[in-house]
Design an enzyme around this catalytic site. Sequence first.
Site, PDB file in Angstrom:
ATOM      1  N   LYS A  65       1.547  -3.678  19.425  1.00  0.00           N
ATOM      2  CA  LYS A  65       0.304  -3.173  18.812  1.00  0.00           C
ATOM      3  C   LYS A  65      -0.830  -4.209  18.815  1.00  0.00           C
ATOM      4  O   LYS A  65      -1.998  -3.852  18.947  1.00  0.00           O
ATOM      5  CB  LYS A  65       0.562  -2.716  17.373  1.00  0.00           C
ATOM      6  CG  LYS A  65       1.376  -1.432  17.283  1.00  0.00           C
ATOM      7  CD  LYS A  65       1.488  -0.970  15.844  1.00  0.00           C
ATOM      8  CE  LYS A  65       2.409   0.230  15.751  1.00  0.00           C
ATOM      9  NZ  LYS A  65       2.451   0.800  14.405  1.00  0.00           N
ATOM     10  N   ASN A  86      -2.507   1.530  17.806  1.00  0.00           N
ATOM     11  CA  ASN A  86      -1.322   2.351  18.095  1.00  0.00           C
ATOM     12  C   ASN A  86      -1.646   3.521  19.020  1.00  0.00           C
ATOM     13  O   ASN A  86      -0.748   4.267  19.406  1.00  0.00           O
ATOM     14  CB  ASN A  86      -0.657   2.850  16.808  1.00  0.00           C
ATOM     15  CG  ASN A  86      -1.364   4.053  16.212  1.00  0.00           C
ATOM     16  OD1 ASN A  86      -2.555   4.254  16.430  1.00  0.00           O
ATOM     17  ND2 ASN A  86      -0.633   4.855  15.463  1.00  0.00           N
ATOM     18  N   ALA A 127       2.678  -7.389   2.785  1.00  0.00           N
ATOM     19  CA  ALA A 127       1.448  -7.919   3.381  1.00  0.00           C
ATOM     20  C   ALA A 127       1.645  -8.172   4.870  1.00  0.00           C
ATOM     21  O   ALA A 127       1.206  -9.177   5.413  1.00  0.00           O
ATOM     22  CB  ALA A 127       1.021  -9.192   2.651  1.00  0.00           C
ATOM     23  N   GLY A 129       1.639  -6.001   8.890  1.00  0.00           N
ATOM     24  CA  GLY A 129       0.734  -5.110   9.610  1.00  0.00           C
ATOM     25  C   GLY A 129       0.661  -3.726   8.989  1.00  0.00           C
ATOM     26  O   GLY A 129      -0.413  -3.110   8.947  1.00  0.00           O
ATOM     27  N   ALA A 130       1.793  -3.230   8.506  1.00  0.00           N
ATOM     28  CA  ALA A 130       1.834  -1.867   7.956  1.00  0.00           C
ATOM     29  C   ALA A 130       0.908  -1.751   6.741  1.00  0.00           C
ATOM     30  O   ALA A 130       0.165  -0.779   6.589  1.00  0.00           O
ATOM     31  CB  ALA A 130       3.260  -1.512   7.558  1.00  0.00           C
ATOM     32  N   ARG A 151       5.729 -10.579  -1.806  1.00  0.00           N
ATOM     33  CA  ARG A 151       6.679 -11.634  -2.204  1.00  0.00           C
ATOM     34  C   ARG A 151       6.033 -13.000  -1.968  1.00  0.00           C
ATOM     35  O   ARG A 151       6.102 -13.884  -2.816  1.00  0.00           O
ATOM     36  CB  ARG A 151       7.943 -11.459  -1.345  1.00  0.00           C
ATOM     37  CG  ARG A 151       9.054 -12.371  -1.641  1.00  0.00           C
ATOM     38  CD  ARG A 151      10.266 -11.989  -0.823  1.00  0.00           C
ATOM     39  NE  ARG A 151      10.011 -12.077   0.624  1.00  0.00           N
ATOM     40  CZ  ARG A 151      10.916 -11.805   1.556  1.00  0.00           C
ATOM     41  NH1 ARG A 151      12.123 -11.403   1.196  1.00  0.00           N
ATOM     42  NH2 ARG A 151      10.630 -11.911   2.835  1.00  0.00           N
ATOM     43  N   LYS A 155      -0.046 -14.434   1.584  1.00  0.00           N
ATOM     44  CA  LYS A 155      -0.294 -13.463   2.654  1.00  0.00           C
ATOM     45  C   LYS A 155      -1.099 -12.277   2.130  1.00  0.00           C
ATOM     46  O   LYS A 155      -1.942 -11.725   2.840  1.00  0.00           O
ATOM     47  CB  LYS A 155       1.030 -12.976   3.240  1.00  0.00           C
ATOM     48  CG  LYS A 155       1.703 -13.994   4.130  1.00  0.00           C
ATOM     49  CD  LYS A 155       2.513 -13.266   5.204  1.00  0.00           C
ATOM     50  CE  LYS A 155       3.959 -13.674   5.168  1.00  0.00           C
ATOM     51  NZ  LYS A 155       4.851 -12.780   5.890  1.00  0.00           N
TER      52      LYS A 155
HETATM   53  P1  ATR Z   1       5.151  -4.968   9.301  1.00  0.00           P
HETATM   54  O1  ATR Z   1       4.276  -5.269  10.459  1.00  0.00           O
HETATM   55  O2  ATR Z   1       6.132  -3.844   9.521  1.00  0.00           O
HETATM   56  O3  ATR Z   1       4.391  -4.776   8.033  1.00  0.00           O
HETATM   57  P2  ATR Z   1       5.879  -7.766   8.912  1.00  0.00           P
HETATM   58  O4  ATR Z   1       4.537  -8.194   9.362  1.00  0.00           O
HETATM   59  O5  ATR Z   1       7.085  -8.448   9.459  1.00  0.00           O
HETATM   60  O6  ATR Z   1       6.138  -6.210   9.161  1.00  0.00           O
HETATM   61  O7  ATR Z   1       5.897  -7.867   7.311  1.00  0.00           O
HETATM   62  C1  ATR Z   1       7.042  -7.639   6.580  1.00  0.00           C
HETATM   63  C2  ATR Z   1       6.682  -7.486   5.116  1.00  0.00           C
HETATM   64  O8  ATR Z   1       7.865  -7.104   4.393  1.00  0.00           O
HETATM   65  C3  ATR Z   1       6.175  -8.758   4.451  1.00  0.00           C
HETATM   66  O9  ATR Z   1       5.271  -8.392   3.437  1.00  0.00           O
HETATM   67  C4  ATR Z   1       7.456  -9.334   3.831  1.00  0.00           C
HETATM   68  O10 ATR Z   1       7.236 -10.178   2.724  1.00  0.00           O
HETATM   69  P3  ATR Z   1       6.944 -11.760   2.943  1.00  0.00           P
HETATM   70  O11 ATR Z   1       5.545 -11.845   3.436  1.00  0.00           O
HETATM   71  O12 ATR Z   1       7.122 -12.365   1.603  1.00  0.00           O
HETATM   72  O13 ATR Z   1       7.976 -12.223   3.943  1.00  0.00           O
HETATM   73  C5  ATR Z   1       8.108  -8.075   3.364  1.00  0.00           C
HETATM   74  N1  ATR Z   1       9.551  -8.167   3.131  1.00  0.00           N
HETATM   75  C6  ATR Z   1      10.543  -8.211   4.051  1.00  0.00           C
HETATM   76  N2  ATR Z   1      11.744  -8.246   3.449  1.00  0.00           N
HETATM   77  C7  ATR Z   1      11.522  -8.240   2.113  1.00  0.00           C
HETATM   78  C8  ATR Z   1      12.364  -8.236   0.953  1.00  0.00           C
HETATM   79  N3  ATR Z   1      13.689  -8.266   1.045  1.00  0.00           N
HETATM   80  N4  ATR Z   1      11.769  -8.201  -0.279  1.00  0.00           N
HETATM   81  C9  ATR Z   1      10.433  -8.137  -0.367  1.00  0.00           C
HETATM   82  N5  ATR Z   1       9.581  -8.136   0.676  1.00  0.00           N
HETATM   83  C10 ATR Z   1      10.114  -8.183   1.899  1.00  0.00           C
END
Ligand code: ATR
Length: 271
Positions: A65, A86, A127, A129-130, A151, A155
């Site tokens: 993307k 997308n 935080a 991409g979604a 978390r 970010k």
């Molecule tokens: P996407 O593009 O699908 O949003 P990403 O950029 O990899 O995916 O982001 C993953 C998100 O899920 C992040 O906000 C991540 O939190 P961190 O920034 O603290 O890593 C969050 N995430 C993944 N696993 C998690 C968990 N077990 N508990 C809470 N947040 C989680």
Amino acid sequence: MDRYAVFGNPINHSKSPFIHRLFAASLGEQLEYDAILAPLDGFADSWQQFVAAGGKGGNVTVPFKEQAYRMAEILSARARQAGAVNTLYINEAGKLCGDNTDGIGLVSDLVRLGANLHASTILLLGAGGASRGAIGPLLDAGVKQIVLSNRTQSKAQAIAQSFDQRVVACGYTNIPSVPFQVVINATSSGLTGERPDIAAEHLQHCQLAYDMLYGAKPTPFLQWAKLQGVAQQADGLGMLVAQAAEAFYIWRGKRPDIYEVIKALQEQLTA
Ligand code: ATR
């Protein structure tokens, strides 16, 4: 026949061909829609080959993307806000255009579920991409405030900076004590069987808990929300279909009905 395709890696589990073929059948549109596995270092080449062979438009999924965003010569405002594309198509002047329908897909699905977004306060978890792609469309839908909680707080702060004061960033332990009508999980925590570790008090006034992930069973976040007494829970299947419907509209100028397709996918998932 006009050709469309979704590009990703991996791609074999993509539901996009099923969804777009049903859309086309329901509207009497003659088109082909395939899934194309692009090599991890060969998305641009795959796209070029597809266009050279007469391809009209494409959907782009993980992990391409951001690359599609860089490739597009003309970006929509929502693609720019999301920092990701997308949906690709060639306009009448022959330029490659990039759009992002994920956020509007989320908003359409929330509306389908009966959420009253106008003047609402929303807790958006995650935080990545979604989450980033959802903020602009939620603001456009008239929400009063989005508390963006992640978390890793920094970010969330980095994303909130590109919006106005309606978007407030925090971590999981300093979420403001305000009533949230809708709580959206945009983290990938469900993929590892986890949920965002926030306090239950934040769900006290929540009428709808939404998880952007979907599966045969409710995600850990949705199971937890139900236990906390949240009246309605929904997974991201509706968002998936609604973002596809918006892409279909961009390409074909016709808006497919999403209800029947969501139902068909739900049946497929639980079969
Ligand atoms: P996407 O593009 O699908 O949003 P990403 O950029 O990899 O995916 O982001 C993953 C998100 O899920 C992040 O906000 C991540 O939190 P961190 O920034 O603290 O890593 C969050 N995430 C993944 N696993 C998690 C968990 N077990 N508990 C809470 N947040 C989680």
